[in-house]
Scaffold this motif. Structure first.
Motif, PDB file in Angstrom:
ATOM      1  N   GLU A 398      39.974  29.787  46.514  1.00  0.00           N
ATOM      2  CA  GLU A 398      40.390  30.216  45.178  1.00  0.00           C
ATOM      3  C   GLU A 398      39.329  31.086  44.524  1.00  0.00           C
ATOM      4  OE1 GLU A 398      42.262  27.762  42.430  1.00  0.00           O
ATOM      5  OE2 GLU A 398      43.596  26.798  43.876  1.00  0.00           O
ATOM      6  N   ALA A 399      38.042  30.744  44.761  1.00  0.00           N
ATOM      7  CA  ALA A 399      36.962  31.565  44.208  1.00  0.00           C
ATOM      8  C   ALA A 399      37.000  32.963  44.812  1.00  0.00           C
ATOM      9  CB  ALA A 399      35.615  30.902  44.483  1.00  0.00           C
ATOM     10  N   ALA A 400      37.272  33.042  46.127  1.00  0.00           N
ATOM     11  CA  ALA A 400      37.384  34.348  46.787  1.00  0.00           C
ATOM     12  C   ALA A 400      38.556  35.137  46.233  1.00  0.00           C
ATOM     13  CB  ALA A 400      37.530  34.153  48.296  1.00  0.00           C
ATOM     14  N   ALA A 401      39.677  34.437  45.972  1.00  0.00           N
ATOM     15  CA  ALA A 401      40.864  35.108  45.415  1.00  0.00           C
ATOM     16  C   ALA A 401      40.573  35.647  44.020  1.00  0.00           C
ATOM     17  CB  ALA A 401      42.044  34.133  45.384  1.00  0.00           C
ATOM     18  N   ARG A 402      39.819  34.907  43.234  1.00  0.00           N
ATOM     19  CA  ARG A 402      39.489  35.382  41.881  1.00  0.00           C
ATOM     20  C   ARG A 402      38.611  36.632  41.936  1.00  0.00           C
ATOM     21  NH1 ARG A 402      39.246  29.732  40.799  1.00  0.00           N
ATOM     22  NH2 ARG A 402      36.984  29.706  41.139  1.00  0.00           N
ATOM     23  N   LYS A 403      37.691  36.669  42.903  1.00  0.00           N
ATOM     24  CA  LYS A 403      36.830  37.845  43.055  1.00  0.00           C
ATOM     25  C   LYS A 403      37.657  39.080  43.418  1.00  0.00           C
ATOM     26  CE  LYS A 403      32.421  35.717  44.369  1.00  0.00           C
ATOM     27  NZ  LYS A 403      31.388  35.577  45.436  1.00  0.00           N
ATOM     28  N   LEU A 404      38.615  38.875  44.333  1.00  0.00           N
ATOM     29  CA  LEU A 404      39.482  40.006  44.718  1.00  0.00           C
ATOM     30  C   LEU A 404      40.323  40.472  43.539  1.00  0.00           C
ATOM     31  CD1 LEU A 404      40.687  38.849  48.270  1.00  0.00           C
ATOM     32  CD2 LEU A 404      39.111  40.730  47.734  1.00  0.00           C
ATOM     33  N   ALA A 405      40.791  39.523  42.752  1.00  0.00           N
ATOM     34  CA  ALA A 405      41.605  39.877  41.589  1.00  0.00           C
ATOM     35  C   ALA A 405      40.792  40.708  40.604  1.00  0.00           C
ATOM     36  CB  ALA A 405      42.137  38.614  40.919  1.00  0.00           C
ATOM     37  N   ALA A 406      39.517  40.341  40.437  1.00  0.00           N
ATOM     38  CA  ALA A 406      38.661  41.100  39.530  1.00  0.00           C
ATOM     39  C   ALA A 406      38.375  42.491  40.097  1.00  0.00           C
ATOM     40  CB  ALA A 406      37.356  40.348  39.294  1.00  0.00           C
ATOM     41  N   LYS A 407      38.191  42.542  41.413  1.00  0.00           N
ATOM     42  CA  LYS A 407      37.876  43.813  42.058  1.00  0.00           C
ATOM     43  C   LYS A 407      39.041  44.785  41.999  1.00  0.00           C
ATOM     44  CE  LYS A 407      36.370  45.697  46.510  1.00  0.00           C
ATOM     45  NZ  LYS A 407      35.984  45.346  47.911  1.00  0.00           N
ATOM     46  N   HIS A 408      40.265  44.302  42.167  1.00  0.00           N
ATOM     47  CA  HIS A 408      41.455  45.180  42.207  1.00  0.00           C
ATOM     48  C   HIS A 408      42.292  45.038  40.950  1.00  0.00           C
ATOM     49  CE1 HIS A 408      40.562  46.083  46.380  1.00  0.00           C
ATOM     50  NE2 HIS A 408      40.515  44.774  46.669  1.00  0.00           N
ATOM     51  N   SER A 409      41.628  44.759  39.858  1.00  0.00           N
ATOM     52  CA  SER A 409      42.342  44.591  38.593  1.00  0.00           C
ATOM     53  C   SER A 409      43.165  45.845  38.274  1.00  0.00           C
ATOM     54  CB  SER A 409      41.330  44.335  37.460  1.00  0.00           C
ATOM     55  OG  SER A 409      41.983  44.240  36.239  1.00  0.00           O
ATOM     56  N   GLY A 410      44.449  45.626  38.016  1.00  0.00           N
ATOM     57  CA  GLY A 410      45.330  46.744  37.668  1.00  0.00           C
ATOM     58  C   GLY A 410      46.003  47.380  38.859  1.00  0.00           C
ATOM     59  N   ASP A 411      45.635  47.027  40.074  1.00  0.00           N
ATOM     60  CA  ASP A 411      46.258  47.605  41.263  1.00  0.00           C
ATOM     61  C   ASP A 411      46.858  46.469  42.094  1.00  0.00           C
ATOM     62  OD1 ASP A 411      46.982  48.878  43.607  1.00  0.00           O
ATOM     63  OD2 ASP A 411      45.247  50.238  43.578  1.00  0.00           O
ATOM     64  N   ASP A 412      48.086  46.102  41.761  1.00  0.00           N
ATOM     65  CA  ASP A 412      48.738  44.953  42.388  1.00  0.00           C
ATOM     66  C   ASP A 412      48.924  45.135  43.889  1.00  0.00           C
ATOM     67  OD1 ASP A 412      48.817  43.796  39.941  1.00  0.00           O
ATOM     68  OD2 ASP A 412      50.954  44.201  39.558  1.00  0.00           O
ATOM     69  N   ALA A 413      49.215  46.372  44.320  1.00  0.00           N
ATOM     70  CA  ALA A 413      49.448  46.621  45.748  1.00  0.00           C
ATOM     71  C   ALA A 413      48.178  46.347  46.548  1.00  0.00           C
ATOM     72  CB  ALA A 413      49.905  48.062  45.958  1.00  0.00           C
TER      73      ALA A 413
END
Length: 878
Positions: A398-413
């Protein structure tokens, strides 16, 4: 979660002593209740409605099953039961599953009712056993129920932690009193009883009085629950910041508890004033070498550790500091479920699965509620908090998923693609998982129905033979009255018949042609000691086995110790560490000898811990068992822990360090204490020679210097009612309390002389093995600047000796006092002893020896014998 407010617990406003009014003859229920109620109010205590209901029923002589949450004041209800029994002139008993709780309750009741009214009986000994209020473990009560049955002089019986009825190994002891004591008034207490209907029905049928269940799902201190996917360290920092400390972090192994604690020292848990208070508080506490140094650093950071492997003095210190509000986090084990005396605001479980001795499984509802229920204590907190951590791999993913979400914020694809391609951490092999749903189910789950654990043993049969009735019928009634299924009852009856036949065949029992005046059809042909089924059931075998030993042998004292060690419960953490160490040493030898891998593994697989006298003791045990069949209930367990420490010249810390027992110091200490106690109680005076007296003195001093609390508790119990022994114990206790700093390591000269003698002979053994590196290592450890810290110096001495002699013996004769010279008052060298270990050469010239100075002050500081070798060669004066 809102922060919970710490409130001040109610303080007693008058003397806590609770006395029976002298004007009473036959008190009424109303008198009993009102008197107790007034006393409770005088202590600043207001009864909860559940407490009031239970106390009213007890005053009216009814049985009570109290199934209320932790923190709802069950202890006060038990206090009322004891008071009512005392007022009626009845004998009352308190039982609990572990000795620590029994001991704690004993001292608590002494404070309320006075020392003359309270006693304690354990498998070791008894204090004030004739008192009207007795504290004991469940097994003690069960044995009395078997021996005396309906004739036992009993009124109220308080059975605390009654859910142990379902314990696979000890549950029988919680069931037997319910069957065999119809005259008793029962108070059964637990926060996790579950369904109680069958208990209500059967107890009422057997005793002829009503059973009242007092239950309440409402906790005096409500709980809030949270499932956490935050890393543990971050979560603890968060909880501390929300004023939800102290937090008890629950692990399911001692190793995990200790390792986790070490990882928390970096947390910023304490304010500057708190650090200063904690530092002052710890200034006067004596931390021994070994784990004590680690614990000291942990405590100074506001982190405590609490588990059964710790020394008792360390566990008590952690409890005291937590009570004083100086610890923010305590990393411990799930033994919390049985209860430790600390105010815990938050319980954080690191998982919901545990190894139960046979497999890893999820916690059941009873285990979960026992642990969770410790959060939030009445009188301290307005709310308790229970947190369960998600599995570690889930938290990391989940921590890794949160990091990815922050990294690709605004780009859902991109985020979707990254989440698909990012490899997820998998659970470890054999992992039994849990989830938030598991947690939610446990929160609302009722405790599982308690399963009957009745069994039949030789000891139970022999206890029943004390009754003035036919023991065969008594056993049959006991089995058929149990909560077992008909199939299981039939199995138990067959087992009882097998035991009866074996006792008859061995001549222990005789069968009558006609029943005697008491209806007996069988009876004993021998006299049994009163405590044959208590603490050390194989003690009579040990006494008999001592006759096999030669009192003139140089190893007699060590062999007596080996006999006694064979009847003690094995400390598996210690013997396991011995095996590991021995295998490691043997593997190195086999590799050096060029033994191939397959043969090495075969040899190592056959290795076990040291077992002196195993063959002769096991042979004798089989002979003994033929005449005394009931010893088959117990296992002979040859081992060498005490003897190993003697032969290796180990102090307590030496043994801990050598075998890597830092996390199991408490296990080793309990074993040494049991060994000392059993040696003192079991070995007849006629079998004790001067060498054994010396070793006993040494062992007692090892225990006292390490942690005297267990030994002092036993000595207090062993004093019993003897005024002289009690006076001696009190003087010893007061002297110890007044001794600041703690008595020096060398103050007991007799015990210290044993330490020196063992250390000197250890050097003789290494000399015989030509191990100059090991000899130099011993010197470097204590006196690194000595010439004899150099292996070359020892090599020269070895060459000189073996130029003249072929061998140096290290057998029993070589260990004897004949070859050990000790001068405790050497001329011109105050503060030192001088010792010489004479080498037993093959020509019997005895003209070589190892000479050493022993620095007493340095030995006190090091808590070990500080020896400086100054000469190895021909004997000469110091």
């Amino acid at each position: 979660m809102a922060g919970a407010r710490l409130v001040t617990p109610p303080q007693p406003t008058s003397s806590a002593t609770l006395r029976v009014p002298g004007s009473w003859s036959t008190p009424t229920p109303d008198q009993l209740f009102e008197t107790f109620h007034e006393w409770a109010e005088a202590q600043g205590l207001t009864l909860y409605s559940a407490q009031e209901d239970a106390i009213l029923e007890l005053a009216d002589s009814q049985h009570v099953i109290m199934a209320t949450p932790t923190g709802s004041g069950k202890s006060l209800v038990a206090l009322a039961a004891h008071f009512f029994g005392l007022a009626r002139g009845e004998r009352t008993m308190y039982t609990a599953p572990i000795k620590a709780l029994v001991s704690e309750k004993f001292f608590s009741l002494v404070g309320v009712f006075g020392a003359e009214n309270v006693g304690m009986v354990t498998g070791d000994s008894a204090v004030n056993a004739g008192a009207p209020i007795i504290c004991c473990t469940a097994e003690i009560l069960a044995n009395e129920a078997l021996r005396d049955g309906a004739e036992a002089r009993l009124g109220p019986v308080v059975m605390d932690e009654f859910h142990f009825y379902a314990d696979p190994h000890r549950g029988w002891a919680w069931q037997v009193p319910l069957i065999e004591l119809p005259q008793a008034q029962f108070l059964l207490m637990s926060a996790t009883l579950g369904e109680t209907t069958r208990f209500e029905k059967r107890i009422a049928e057997r005793t002829g009085r009503d059973v009242v269940v007092v239950s309440s799902a409402e906790r005096p201190v409500p709980l809030s629950f949270e499932y956490s996917t935050t890393a543990l360290v971050d979560k603890l920092e968060e909880l501390a910041g929300m004023q939800l400390a102290p937090v008890y972090v629950v692990h399911f192994s001692q190793r995990e508890a200790a390792e986790q604690a070490a990882g928390l020292m970096s947390l910023n848990l304490l304010s500057k004033p708190e650090r200063e208070r904690l530092g002052e508080r710890l200034k006067t506490f004596r931390f021994a070498k070994g784990y004590g140094q680690t614990l000291s650093r942990l405590l100074k950071s506001g982190v405590g550790v609490h588990h059964a492997g710790m020394l008792p003095k360390y566990r008590r210190l952690v409890e005291q500091l937590a009570q004083e509000g100086l610890l923010k986090v305590i990393s411990g084990t799930d033994t919390l479920g049985v209860g430790i005396n600390v105010p815990i605001r938050t319980v954080l479980l690191t998982g919901l699965s545990k190894y139960d001795g046979s497999r890893v499984r999820q916690l059941n509802a009873r285990e979960f509620h026992q642990i969770a229920g410790r959060a939030g204590r009445a009188g301290f907190d307005t709310e308790g908090t229970v947190v369960v951590q998600a599995p570690e791999h889930v938290i990391e993913n989940e921590a890794a998923a949160r990091k990815l979400a922050a990294k690709h914020s605004g780009d859902d694809a991109k985020l979707t693609q990254a989440l698909k391609t990012k490899p997820k951490k998998k659970p470890p092999e054999g992992f039994v998982s849990w989830s938030e749903k598991t947690f939610e189910k446990l929160i609302v789950a009722e405790p599982e129905p308690m399963v009957s654990r009745m069994r039949v043993t030789y000891a139970m049969v022999l206890h029943l033979l004390n009754r003035p009735e036919d023991p065969v019928m008594a056993m049959r009634r006991l089995i058929t009255s149990s909560d077992e299924t008909p199939v299981r009852q039939a199995q138990l009856q067959r087992r009882a018949l097998e035991i009866l036949r074996e006792l008859l065949a061995a001549g222990v029992l005789e069968k009558f042609d006609e029943p005697d005046e008491d209806g007996r059809t069988v009876d004993l042909t021998i006299d049994l000691q009163d405590d044959f089924a208590l603490n050390q059931p194989l003690a009579p075998f040990a006494v008999a086995a001592l006759d096999l030993l030669d009192p003139e042998s140089e190893t007699y004292a060590l062999e007596v110790i080996s006999v006694i060690e064979s009847i003690l419960e094995t400390p598996y953490q210690v013997t396991g560490a011995q095996v590991k160490k021995l295998k490691s040493e043997r593997l190195a030898e086999l590799k050096a000898e060029g033994v191939d891998f397959t043969e090495r593994m075969r040899i190592l697989d056959d290795m076990t811990h040291p077992q002196p006298l195993a063959e002769i003791l096991e042979q004798q045990f089989e002979v003994y068992r033929a005449a005394v069949p009931w010893v088959a209930d117990h296992e002979l367990q040859p081992k060498s822990v005490v003897r190993d420490m003697i032969e290796r010249a180990f102090t307590f810390i030496d043994a801990v360090n050598f075998y890597g027992l830092a996390r199991s110091e408490g296990v080793l200490l309990r074993y040494l204490t049991d060994a000392y106690r059993t040696l003192s109680q079991t070995v007849p005076t006629a079998k004790v020679n001067e060498d054994l007296e010396d070793l006993l003195e040494w062992l007692g001093e090892v225990i006292r210097q390490t942690d005297s609390s267990l030994l002092e508790e036993w000595e207090r119990l062993a004093a019993g009612d003897d005024p002289e022994k009690l006076a001696a114990w009190e003087k010893h206790r007061d002297d110890d309390a007044a001794s600041v700093p703690v008595t020096g390591f060398t103050s007991n000269e007799r015990a210290f002389a044993v330490v020196v003698r063992n250390a000197m002979f250890r050097r003789a053994e290494l000399f015989s093995q030509e191990k100059e590196e090991a000899l130099a290592g011993l010197q470097r450890e204590r006196s690194p600047n000595s010439d004899w810290a150099d292996p070359d110096r020892w090599a020269d001495a070895l060459d000189g000796f073996f130029d003249d002699y072929e061998d140096v013996y290290v057998d029993a004769k070589a260990r004897s006092a004949e070859y050990f010279l000790l001068d405790k008052n050497p001329a011109d060298k105050p503060g030192f002893w001088h010792a010489v270990q004479v080498l037993d050469d093959n020509k019997s010239n005895h003209d070589w020896g190892i000479h050493a100075w022993i620095d007493l002050a340095a030995s006190d500081e090091a808590e070990a014998a500080v020896l400086t070798v100054h000469h190895v060669g021909e004997l000469r004066n110091a």
